[in-house]
Structures are given as structure tokens and as C-alpha cells.
Design a protein around this motif. Structure first.
Motif, short mmCIF file in Angstrom:
data_model
loop_
_atom_site.label_atom_id
_atom_site.label_comp_id
_atom_site.label_asym_id
_atom_site.label_seq_id
_atom_site.Cartn_x
_atom_site.Cartn_y
_atom_site.Cartn_z
N PHE A 57 4.29 -1.53 -9.54
CA PHE A 57 4.75 -0.20 -9.94
C PHE A 57 6.27 -0.10 -9.83
CE2 PHE A 57 5.62 4.29 -8.74
CZ PHE A 57 5.23 4.89 -9.92
N LEU A 58 6.84 -0.70 -8.82
CA LEU A 58 8.29 -0.63 -8.61
C LEU A 58 9.08 -1.33 -9.71
CD1 LEU A 58 8.42 -1.22 -4.76
CD2 LEU A 58 8.80 0.93 -5.99
N GLY A 90 -1.35 -4.99 -10.07
CA GLY A 90 0.09 -5.06 -9.80
C GLY A 90 0.82 -5.97 -10.76
N GLN A 104 -4.81 -1.12 2.46
CA GLN A 104 -3.35 -1.15 2.53
C GLN A 104 -2.75 -2.37 1.84
OE1 GLN A 104 -2.39 -0.65 6.69
NE2 GLN A 104 -2.43 1.58 6.50
N GLN A 132 -2.92 -1.71 -1.84
CA GLN A 132 -1.93 -0.71 -2.22
C GLN A 132 -0.54 -1.32 -2.32
OE1 GLN A 132 -2.28 2.56 0.54
NE2 GLN A 132 -4.27 3.18 -0.25
N LYS A 133 -0.21 -2.21 -1.41
CA LYS A 133 1.10 -2.87 -1.45
C LYS A 133 1.22 -3.75 -2.69
CE LYS A 133 1.90 -2.81 3.51
NZ LYS A 133 1.99 -3.60 4.74
N ALA A 185 1.74 -1.41 -5.57
CA ALA A 185 3.07 -0.79 -5.46
C ALA A 185 4.17 -1.75 -5.89
CB ALA A 185 3.30 -0.31 -4.04
N SER A 186 4.02 -3.03 -5.57
CA SER A 186 5.06 -3.99 -5.97
C SER A 186 5.19 -4.06 -7.49
CB SER A 186 4.79 -5.37 -5.38
OG SER A 186 3.67 -5.97 -5.99
#
Length: 167
Positions: free
Chosen positions: A154-155, A122, A144, A147-148, A151-152
Motif C-alpha cells: 500500500f505504501l 501486498g 499482524q 497486515q504488514k 501495508a508495505s
């Protein structure tokens, strides 16, 4: 299947022929021992664009060897999928990715991505120096929380166009 012994011979040839642009060594029973020979022969190999080492058994030690030479190469694609790499090895790879602006494709599928490795991933994809356009993380056991964390990152990354993740 060349194994480590075959890779030793191949590595000697690579030192003499510095014009190879794709090196595909998947499914060859390579271990950290063979990867060390490969590392020494590839140091500063400027024409190499694709290094595919998937489905071997390089583990964390082999991943760290590869990470140490990444900044000396001009790779566009690196595949380290299904190599028994755990968190410390993934963290080393991700730190090296930031020193490789030409690296646009990274595959780490089938390795163990725990929450620390997910955080490193990340952080790397969130960094503006990250040139990755495609990142493959399938079959890594990411939970999970992991993944978070990914995702942080990736955003905050506008370059990444393909992210493959599953649990």
C-alpha cells in the motif's frame, strides 16, 4: 436464490445477450460447478463492468475459474466477498488483477487471508500495473504479519484510495 441450476440457464442467456454491464449474483448459493458454467459464458464478455458474486460458496476452485477469465473482461468492479476462498484462490485472483488495468474495485472480505495471501495482495498493490483504487479485506482474519505485508504494498501505491482491513 437461483443456485447452480439457475446459473446454468442464466449462463446460456448470457452467451446470447452480450450487452449486460452489471451482473449481480450475490446470495445465490453458487458453487464452483455453477461458476464453471458462468466462466464459459463470460469469456471475452467486453461490456461487463461489474461482477458481484459475494456471499456464495465458490471456494478456491471457483476463484481460480474467475481468475482465469479476468484478463478477457473489462471489469471495473469485482466482489468475491464471503465465498470461502483461501490462500491459493486469493493468490490466483491477485495475479489476474495485474492483467486487468480497468479493474478499480476489488472486494475479498470474509475470505481467509493468511500470510501468503497477504503477501500476494501486498505484491499486487505495489505493482505499477495494478489499477485498484478500492480494496476491501474486512473479516479476513489477517494477522499482524499479514497486515504488514499488505501495508508495505500500500505504501508504494499512489492509486489506492480506499483500503478496508480489520482482523
Amino acid at each position: 436464490k437461483i443456485g447452480d441450476q439457475g446459473l446454468i440457464g442464466l449462463s446460456q442467456g448470457l452467451q446470447e445477450n452480450r450487452k449486460i454491464n452489471t451482473l449481480e449474483l450475490g446470495f445465490n448459493y453458487l458453487s464452483p460447478v455453477g461458476i464453471e458454467y458462468l466462466k464459459n459464458s463470460l469469456w471475452g464478455y467486453s461490456d461487463l463492468r461489474h461482477l458481484l458474486l459475494d456471499n456464495n460458496n465458490i471456494g478456491c476452485i471457483g476463484a481460480k475459474s474467475i481468475a482465469s477469465i479476468l484478463p478477457t473482461l473489462s471489469l471495473r468492479a469485482l466482489n468475491l466477498s464471503f465465498n470461502g476462498i483461501n490462500s491459493p484462490g486469493i493468490q490466483e485472483i491477485m495475479a489476474a488483477v495485474l492483467q486487468c488495468p480497468n479493474l478499480t474495485q476489488l472486494a475479498l472480505s470474509g475470505n481467509n487471508v493468511d500470510t501468503d495471501a497477504a503477501q500476494a495482495i501486498g505484491n499486487t498493490v505495489a505493482n505499477p500495473n495494478c489499477g485498484l483504487v478500492s480494496l476491501s479485506l474486512e473479516h479476513t482474519g489477517i494477522g499482524q504479519v499479514g497486515q504488514k505485508r499488505i501495508a508495505s504494498g500500500f505504501l508504494r501505491n499512489q492509486k489506492l484510495k480506499s483500503l478496508l482491513v480489520d482482523q
